[in-house]
Design an enzyme around this catalytic site. Structure first.
Site, PDB file in Angstrom:
ATOM      1  N   LYS A 283      18.675  -9.329   7.371  1.00 14.17           N
ATOM      2  CA  LYS A 283      17.789 -10.018   8.287  1.00 14.17           C
ATOM      3  C   LYS A 283      18.300 -11.451   8.482  1.00 14.17           C
ATOM      4  CE  LYS A 283      12.854  -9.612   9.237  1.00 14.17           C
ATOM      5  NZ  LYS A 283      11.519  -9.349   8.662  1.00 14.17           N
ATOM      6  N   GLU A 368      -3.283  -0.922   8.058  1.00 10.18           N
ATOM      7  CA  GLU A 368      -4.600  -1.513   8.254  1.00 10.18           C
ATOM      8  C   GLU A 368      -5.733  -0.546   7.923  1.00 10.18           C
ATOM      9  OE1 GLU A 368      -1.662  -3.835  10.581  1.00 10.18           O
ATOM     10  OE2 GLU A 368      -2.107  -1.686  10.390  1.00 10.18           O
ATOM     11  N   ARG A 396      -6.665  -1.140  14.699  1.00 12.49           N
ATOM     12  CA  ARG A 396      -6.086   0.098  14.203  1.00 12.49           C
ATOM     13  C   ARG A 396      -6.985   0.776  13.175  1.00 12.49           C
ATOM     14  NH1 ARG A 396       0.275  -1.322  13.544  1.00 12.49           N
ATOM     15  NH2 ARG A 396       0.407   0.894  13.914  1.00 12.49           N
TER      16      ARG A 396
END
Length: 690
Positions: A283, A368, A396
């Site tokens: 990353k 979630e 969600r």
């Protein structure tokens, strides 16, 4: 004069004639462009830098847009935008009227679907593959998904069907949790080439078929061979999980070697059924500050390119900071408090809590639904879970909010950061629907504080209420409220003294019981010089400015806008009262019943008009009018219209929607005159007799 290879790329087709060395040069040019643009505009830099080589290889091997390239979350796809005809527009990334920071179907034929929330790409890819096979088409479906996104529950649901159906789908897993050594990459690439070759597959299938025909001894040999194969595979490449689901595993490969990536992608085409290519990446690859702190550069604000230093913060304390500090203070007093988040500890202000109370902090990842349901279990176990999630992401967990929390009336406190307009992240991240869906849930209480100090009061109150409570607050600098004027203070003083009794009558913990909590076994005395937060009376608004012509009922950030608009209205001879409603559920029905003398009542919210705060007021005033047979005043609702809002700075979006003070004042003034149609009609859904 420098010759740019990237500038010669008008479409992905131009990549196919280039050598791998030339493609690596393009990768370096793309990274430089990404760094330059995000330094000016902000954006998701670290993930896009890490995925650059994979995206170049994808466009070199596959034939988009005929082949469908699906990007999970989409914030890692900046290189995809540059390679698909959007180079001249790329400097407008995330700017108002410019390119989106995510994949958008209406932006380019190369963008297959609108993305922004994690873990949905595999489901989209499965649907595309099923549609292709039903219609008899032959395009390839390829999904790029990160290691965090593939851990989400929705991704596991998709993997289950992908393995069961056996359709031709290629999944590229961008794993940036670790770097890969060159020798491991070379060995894995060799194994991949062997395992994906037609002779290997045909020979394997032929041997297994012949052994199986021998009866039980043959089947035992096949099973023993499979166990030996899986043991070796687990030791060498670790792909048995996907293989057991019916998905051929290829890798791991070096996600920054375009040569290796192209080879394994070409090899995957020879395999029938679903294939997963496991690529390790770094990353922030190519920019040392982002490599050193990829979390900091995940969703970066503007920074200095040469140093990686972010612009100095000039604004005051944010709502998120007020929340984080307030929660720490509450947790020092009450050991029952547990903090839960879904892969956003820093973004939701929980870093301080995590450091001080690691045993009471839980980051469940991109899950979630699980965050909400597990919080219900914590409440059942006698704790007080505080679930900190961005407003748009809590959507969600709609079912869990109803079934696991509201139905059982569990004491879970939901803290919805990024409520309202979030700015440059745009349509998928604006938190404008929470008021509409939360207020439909029985037992749910909703507090919308206007200031940072009031947010601390709201949290203090929510922790002492019974049942589920939601607090919503916006991104950015917290509003500081001047003391109410004398008339407003006098009007609100009488009700303030009865807070404890009113709270008790509402079925909540009274002020007295909150004081008694300090004597509980799991509570320690509060310390520090910070002013103690106050209990808010449930369903009680506060009058900030007195006025006789128009009543402005506002929540959250619109309280500030209402006060500014009231000043401008005064200059035009319209005397406006301003109420900070604070509570959306329960509403201050006593206040609403007292508004009959106003010629116009205006509700102002930074949420959708469909079913939101204004709708709640409209319903309540209709009920009051029906019960008392009293003509209600005209009602004007101002909020988010029934459409998705684009990206841009908050100020730009406020002006677009007519939420800035001059526009609000003009809208309200024209509505005040019955004979003039409101000018800013986009913000108005109801201007009628209740």
């Amino acid at each position: 004069m420098y010759f740019s290879l990237l500038q010669q790329i008008e479409s992905p087709a131009d990549l196919k004639s280039l050598s791998d060395e030339e493609l690596q040069i393009i990768a370096a040019e793309i990274r430089l462009k990404l760094i330059q643009v995000t330094a000016m505009n902000g954006g998701h830099l670290a993930s896009s830098l890490g995925a650059t080589d994979i995206i170049i290889a994808m466009h070199s091997v596959y034939n988009a847009p005929v082949d469908k390239l699906v990007f999970d979350t989409g914030h890692q796809a900046y290189a995809h935008k540059l390679l698909t005809g959007r180079q001249t527009e790329f400097d407008s990334l995330r700017l108002f009227g410019g390119l989106s920071g995510f994949i958008r179907k209406d932006e380019s034929p190369y963008d297959v679907h609108d993305s922004g929330h994690a873990s949905d790409a595999l489901s989209i890819a499965m649907g595309l593959a099923l549609s292709r096979d039903i219609d008899g088409r032959d395009e390839r479906v390829v999904a790029l998904v990160g290691d965090a996104a593939i851990s989400g529950g929705m991704a596991f649901e998709a993997l289950n069907q992908i393995g069961h159906e056996g359709r031709d789908i290629t999944i590229i897993l961008n794993d940036n949790e670790m770097s890969i050594a060159q020798n491991v990459g070379a060995l894995s690439l060799y194994l991949t080439k062997v395992r994906s070759s037609r002779p290997y597959i045909q020979t394997r299938d032929s041997i297994e078929s012949r052994l199986s025909s021998l009866g039980n001894p043959g089947r035992h040999l096949v099973e023993m061979g499979e166990r030996m194969r899986d043991s070796a595979k687990l030791f060498l490449i670790g792909g048995t999980f996907f293989e057991d689901m019916g998905i051929t595993y290829l890798g791991p490969v070096d996600g920054h070697s375009i040569t290796q990536l192209k080879q394994v992608m070409q090899s995957s085409k020879q395999i029938a059924g679903p294939v997963l290519i496991h690529a390790f990446t770094q990353k922030g690859k190519g920019y040392l500050p982002a490599e050193a702190d990829p979390e900091l550069f995940h969703g970066a604000s503007r920074f200095t390119l040469s140093t990686g230093q972010f612009e100095a913060k000039t604004e005051g304390k944010s709502y998120t900071e007020f929340f984080g500090d307030a929660l720490v203070a509450e947790a020092e007093v009450d050991r029952r408090i547990i903090a839960v988040t879904a892969a956003m500890p820093k973004g939701t202000g929980l870093d301080g809590f995590k450091q001080l109370f690691p045993e009471r902090f839980f980051d469940v990842g991109i899950a979630e639904e699980h965050a909400v349901a597990s919080a219900a279990g914590m409440a059942l176990g006698g704790n007080i879970p505080v679930v900190a999630i961005y407003s748009s992401f809590l959507q969600r967990a709609f079912d869990q909010l109803i079934t696991n929390v509201s139905l059982m009336n569990q004491h879970v406190v939901f803290c919805l950061d990024r409520a309202g307009l979030v700015g440059e992240d745009g349509t998928t991240h604006h938190g404008v629907f929470d008021l509409a869906y939360l207020r439909t849930m029985p037992n749910m209480k909703i507090i919308v504080p206007a200031t940072g100090a009031q947010l601390a009061d709201a949290l203090h109150t929510a922790l002492r209420l019974a049942g589920p409570v939601a607090l919503r607050f916006p991104r950015g600098e917290a509003f500081v409220l001047d003391p109410p004027d004398d008339a407003a203070s006098a009007a609100g003083a009488a009700g303030a003294a009865d807070t404890a009794n009113a709270a008790s009558a509402a079925g909540t913990a009274s002020a007295a019981s909150a004081t008694d909590t300090a004597n509980a076994a799991n509570v320690t005395p509060a310390t520090g010089a910070t002013p103690a937060p106050k209990l808010l009376e449930p369903g009680k608004a506060e009058l900030l400015r007195a006025g006789k012509d128009v009543a402005l009922l506002a929540v959250g950030r619109m309280v500030k806008q209402s006060l500014l608009a009231a000043d401008k209205l005064a200059d035009q001879g319209v005397d406006a009262a301003v109420y900070n409603m604070i509570w959306v559920k329960p509403l201050d029905t006593e206040l609403l019943a007292s508004l009959t003398n106003y010629q116009l009542v205006v509700t102002l919210e930074e949420g959708t008009l469909t079913g939101g705060f204004g709708s709640a007021v409209l319903e309540a005033m209709s009920d009051i009018g029906s019960a008392d047979s009293v003509a209600a005043p005209r009602l004007l609702r101002i909020g988010i219209p029934d459409e998705f809002i684009t990206h841009g700075t908050t100020n730009q979006l406020f002006e677009l929607l007519g939420f800035d003070a001059p526009s609000l004042a003009e809208t309200i003034r024209q509505a005040f005159d019955r004979n003039t149609a409101p000018k800013y009609s986009k913000t108005i859904l109801a201007d009628s007799q209740s």
